[in-house]
Design a protein around this motif. Structure first.
Motif, PDB file in Angstrom:
ATOM      1  N   ALA A 570       0.816  -1.213   0.000  1.00 15.96           N
ATOM      2  CA  ALA A 570       0.000   0.000   0.000  1.00 15.96           C
ATOM      3  C   ALA A 570       0.853   1.267   0.000  1.00 15.96           C
ATOM      4  O   ALA A 570       0.495   2.268  -0.638  1.00 15.96           O
ATOM      5  CB  ALA A 570      -0.934  -0.008   1.210  1.00 15.96           C
ATOM      6  N   ILE A 571       2.005   1.241   0.696  1.00 17.45           N
ATOM      7  CA  ILE A 571       2.808   2.458   0.766  1.00 17.45           C
ATOM      8  C   ILE A 571       3.790   2.571  -0.399  1.00 17.45           C
ATOM      9  O   ILE A 571       4.346   3.644  -0.636  1.00 17.45           O
ATOM     10  CB  ILE A 571       3.592   2.522   2.087  1.00 17.45           C
ATOM     11  CG1 ILE A 571       4.604   1.383   2.157  1.00 17.45           C
ATOM     12  CG2 ILE A 571       2.660   2.519   3.274  1.00 17.45           C
ATOM     13  CD1 ILE A 571       5.519   1.475   3.367  1.00 17.45           C
ATOM     14  N   THR A 572       4.030   1.477  -1.127  1.00 17.72           N
ATOM     15  CA  THR A 572       4.995   1.532  -2.228  1.00 17.72           C
ATOM     16  C   THR A 572       4.331   1.746  -3.581  1.00 17.72           C
ATOM     17  O   THR A 572       5.013   2.093  -4.546  1.00 17.72           O
ATOM     18  CB  THR A 572       5.819   0.232  -2.277  1.00 17.72           C
ATOM     19  OG1 THR A 572       4.938  -0.893  -2.423  1.00 17.72           O
ATOM     20  CG2 THR A 572       6.651   0.077  -1.013  1.00 17.72           C
ATOM     21  N   GLN A 573       3.009   1.547  -3.668  1.00 16.64           N
ATOM     22  CA  GLN A 573       2.330   1.685  -4.957  1.00 16.64           C
ATOM     23  C   GLN A 573       2.349   3.110  -5.468  1.00 16.64           C
ATOM     24  O   GLN A 573       2.348   3.345  -6.682  1.00 16.64           O
ATOM     25  CB  GLN A 573       0.878   1.185  -4.844  1.00 16.64           C
ATOM     26  CG  GLN A 573       0.750  -0.330  -4.823  1.00 16.64           C
ATOM     27  CD  GLN A 573      -0.686  -0.774  -4.691  1.00 16.64           C
ATOM     28  OE1 GLN A 573      -1.561  -0.005  -4.264  1.00 16.64           O
ATOM     29  NE2 GLN A 573      -0.956  -2.036  -5.042  1.00 16.64           N
ATOM     30  N   THR A 574       2.343   4.066  -4.556  1.00 20.76           N
ATOM     31  CA  THR A 574       2.267   5.474  -4.968  1.00 20.76           C
ATOM     32  C   THR A 574       3.642   6.097  -5.180  1.00 20.76           C
ATOM     33  O   THR A 574       3.716   7.278  -5.525  1.00 20.76           O
ATOM     34  CB  THR A 574       1.522   6.277  -3.889  1.00 20.76           C
ATOM     35  OG1 THR A 574       2.221   6.145  -2.636  1.00 20.76           O
ATOM     36  CG2 THR A 574       0.093   5.760  -3.738  1.00 20.76           C
ATOM     37  N   LEU A 575       4.735   5.347  -4.972  1.00 20.47           N
ATOM     38  CA  LEU A 575       6.079   5.909  -5.131  1.00 20.47           C
ATOM     39  C   LEU A 575       6.463   5.954  -6.602  1.00 20.47           C
ATOM     40  O   LEU A 575       6.095   5.068  -7.382  1.00 20.47           O
ATOM     41  CB  LEU A 575       7.099   5.078  -4.355  1.00 20.47           C
ATOM     42  CG  LEU A 575       6.968   5.078  -2.835  1.00 20.47           C
ATOM     43  CD1 LEU A 575       8.010   4.150  -2.210  1.00 20.47           C
ATOM     44  CD2 LEU A 575       7.140   6.486  -2.277  1.00 20.47           C
ATOM     45  N   PRO A 576       7.258   6.976  -7.006  1.00 19.85           N
ATOM     46  CA  PRO A 576       7.698   7.059  -8.409  1.00 19.85           C
ATOM     47  C   PRO A 576       8.857   6.120  -8.718  1.00 19.85           C
ATOM     48  O   PRO A 576       9.305   6.054  -9.859  1.00 19.85           O
ATOM     49  CB  PRO A 576       8.133   8.525  -8.542  1.00 19.85           C
ATOM     50  CG  PRO A 576       8.573   8.907  -7.164  1.00 19.85           C
ATOM     51  CD  PRO A 576       7.668   8.157  -6.221  1.00 19.85           C
TER      52      PRO A 576
END
Length: 681
Positions: A570-576
């Motif tokens: 969940a926290i890594t999906q939004t990282l570029p």
């Protein structure tokens, strides 16, 4: 290439030339077996001496010691080659001339001065023999100049230039006076007549004066070493001590010969072997001093040499006295007397050597003895609670008179060696302290490495105790600091929660309550849009609920309800930046899962914000004993946990569950963060 190197190389080539020429003479002319044997032995020694001089000159081109040592080997080779030539001539290698035996008789000698040699014979001019008669003095002159210039290639002072200059001048004078001497030539040319007549009285007097001055100058050259020793420290003093071993050999040699004469009635194998050792002692000592002065503890070598020399002389004397005394009663050459004398020596050896070793060490090896006594005294005071193991450094500094001496401890978690106070200790030129084949510390200072090696062996147990105490003290300090940081972090977190609740959800709930109260008061009179107030209240309530959820997520993410993999996804999906997750199967205990989540989340967030990485990898592996969380990136590196930072908080969070935290972040090579959480916590 500097001129001493050219000169040294030329002398070495001259040595090889003389060796080759003499060997050719021995192969092409009849010579006695002892002549061949002596030349092979002396030629080998002389060549080795010249080669050592060449090596020294290569190591220190500006230093005259290498050149002078090669000169010693050259003069010695010349004397050996001269004696070979004379022996071959005396054995019949030359024809014609005056002297005993006639031109073809046994022991024929060369023709008178100026006469031509016969066909197939070796020429020998008595005038040349006379002129070279005192060539041996040049060997002493070379040794004298070597002593004057040892070890830095410079004279001890300006006044010593007179000694060096007079040695050369008197060398030529002695050569001339030797040519007009009246005594017979040495064997095997004792029958060769002197070419010059009896010199005037004045010449004979001057010859004796030159002889006395030459001896005085050679003694002065030896004295220069004592003068230099008193002024020297460190490396120069160690080199001079190595040279003193040659002096010990020279002093001991007469006693060895005398002892062997007392035992066997004549000098034999022992004296011969010791004589050869004495001959090579000077060049060997010079070579070790110049090339590897720190090869071994020179003070230990000197002390052992003196001890065993005294023991040998005493044992030989004991054997001689016992054998002679018993021989008066049991008869000369009695096997019983020899056996009893040998038994007496065996009984005397052990206590004599131990006692002499202590006496000699007290006089000649004070640094090592002082250090060992200081260690013993410190151990005794530790057992009586009068000192601490951390006092080792101060005790050694006092005993060795070396204020620069440091005792470094290899403590886990430290970036290098530290002392008992936690200050860093350098690693250049230090001597390792080993225990059980593992390095636990380091000794460094101006004291010689040989002494430090002896001290390191004796002090290993104290260093280990100091290291363990330092490790424990560091762990306690870290626990105290971590506890303080946890308290501060808790206070900060409470203030943040108070602020977030006050400024967010609390204000919205207060506003909602006021709106509900207003709607209640005007519900019947129709002056207020009750539906609008209710809609506004529902919106405020939804916003307050969202803010409360966000606050609660900071305490424990609700996404962990679906497992660690889902929470991290969940926290890594939004990282570029692409993040690779490798999460092992199996459920983690609640506290470990929460800690693992925050470690991975903080490490990934830091990598995304600051490292300029192009990829991140997260690995979580569980075993029977622990859980390992490893986060790697290929960014710029150089990360460091600073007080108050997120990484510093991770250290405390991991420590709170009994785990360990490590970070490797070399500049330009990415960052690796690893936390190990015990499953039993």
């Amino acid at each position: 290439m500097r001129w001493p190197r050219w000169a040294t190389l030329g002398l070495f080539l001259l040595v090889l030339t003389m060796a080759a020429g003499s060997s050719w003479l021995l192969l092409t002319h009849a010579a006695a077996e002892h002549t061949v044997r002596n030349f092979v032995a002396l030629g080998t020694v002389c060549t080795a001496i010249a080669l050592l001089g060449l090596l020294i000159n290569r190591r220190a081109p500006d230093n005259l010691v290498g050149l002078l040592l090669t000169w010693v080997g050259t003069i010695a080779m010349f004397l050996a080659a001269r004696d070979v030539y004379y022996a071959i001539v005396a054995a019949g290698g030359s024809g014609g001339g005056s002297g005993s035996g006639g031109p073809d008789g046994p022991g024929a000698l060369p023709a008178p001065p100026g006469a031509a040699a016969g066909a197939g014979t070796l020429p020998l001019d008595s005038r040349v023999v006379a002129l070279l008669d005192e060539s041996g003095w040049w060997l002493f002159i070379a040794v004298g100049l070597l002593l004057l210039h040892f070890p830095d290639g410079l004279l001890p002072g300006r006044r010593w230039r007179v000694v060096a200059g007079l040695l050369l001048v008197l060398g030529f004078a002695q050569q001339v006076f030797g040519a007009v001497a009246t005594i017979p030539f040495p064997a095997p040319l004792q029958d060769l007549p002197r070419p010059f007549g009896r010199p005037p009285l004045l010449v004979r007097v001057l010859s004796e004066v030159v002889f006395g001055l030459m001896l005085a100058l050679l003694i002065a050259a030896a004295v220069s070493l004592f003068v230099r020793f008193r002024r020297s420290t460190g490396r120069v003093r160690a080199q001079l001590k190595w040279l003193s071993l040659a002096g010990l050999a020279v002093v001991t040699y007469p006693f060895v010969c005398l002892s062997e004469i007392l035992v066997s009635g004549t000098t034999g194998l022992i004296s011969t072997v010791f004589g050869i050792a004495t001959l090579v002692a000077l060049p060997a000592s010079v070579a070790v001093a110049m090339l590897r002065h720190d090869l071994y503890d020179v003070d230990r070598v000197i002390a052992d040499t003196v001890t065993y020399a005294i023991v040998m002389v005493v044992l030989l004397g004991t054997y001689a006295v016992t054998a002679l005394t018993l021989g008066l009663f049991l008869g000369k050459g009695s096997a019983t007397a020899a056996a009893i004398a040998t038994a007496a020596c065996a009984l005397v050896l052990a206590p004599l050597r131990a006692r002499l070793q202590r006496m000699v060490d007290r006089r000649l090896y004070p640094p090592r003895r002082a250090a060992l006594l200081a260690i013993e005294d410190l151990q005794r005071r530790i057992h009586t609670d009068q000192a601490q193991p951390e006092d080792l450094e101060r005790s050694l500094q006092t005993a060795l008179r070396d204020p620069t001496l440091r005792v470094g401890l290899l403590v886990p978690g430290a970036s290098g060696f530290i002392d008992a106070k936690g200050q860093p200790v350098g690693t250049s030129g230090g001597v390792p302290v080993m225990l059980g084949g593992v390095q636990i510390g380091l000794l460094e200072g101006e004291t010689g490495p040989a002494v430090l090696r002896a001290v390191a062996t004796s002090a290993a147990s104290l260093v280990e105790v100091s290291r363990l105490r330092a490790e424990l003290a560091g762990a306690l300090r870290e626990v105290e600091a971590s506890r303080t940081r946890l308290v501060q972090a808790g206070d900060q977190e409470r203030r943040r929660l108070e602020r977030d609740l006050h400024d967010g959800a609390q204000q919205r709930l207060v506003s909602l309550g006021m709106a509900m109260r207003l709607a209640q008061r005007h519900l019947d009179d129709g002056t207020v849009d009750v539906n609008g107030l209710l809609d506004q209240g529902v919106a405020e309530l939804a916003t307050a609920i969202a803010e409360l959820r966000q606050i609660a997520h900071g305490l424990r993410p609700t996404s962990l309800d679906d497992g660690l993999h889902a929470a991290l996804t969940a926290i890594t999906q939004t990282l570029p930046i692409p993040v690779q997750l490798h999460i092992g199967p199996g459920e983690l205990p609640e506290d470990l899962a929460t800690t693992a989540y925050f470690v991975a989340a903080e490490a990934v967030a830091n990598a995304a914000k600051y490292s300029r990485a192009t990829s991140i990898a997260v690995r979580v592996a569980q075993s029977a004993d622990d859980v390992r969380i490893r986060v790697e990136d290929d960014g710029c590196g150089g990360a460091m946990p600073r007080p108050g930072s997120g990484l510093s908080g991770l250290v405390d969070r991991v420590a709170a569950v009994g785990g360990s935290f490590s970070m490797n972040s070399p500049a330009g090579r990415g960052t690796t963060i690893e936390a190990v959480l015990p499953c039993g916590s």
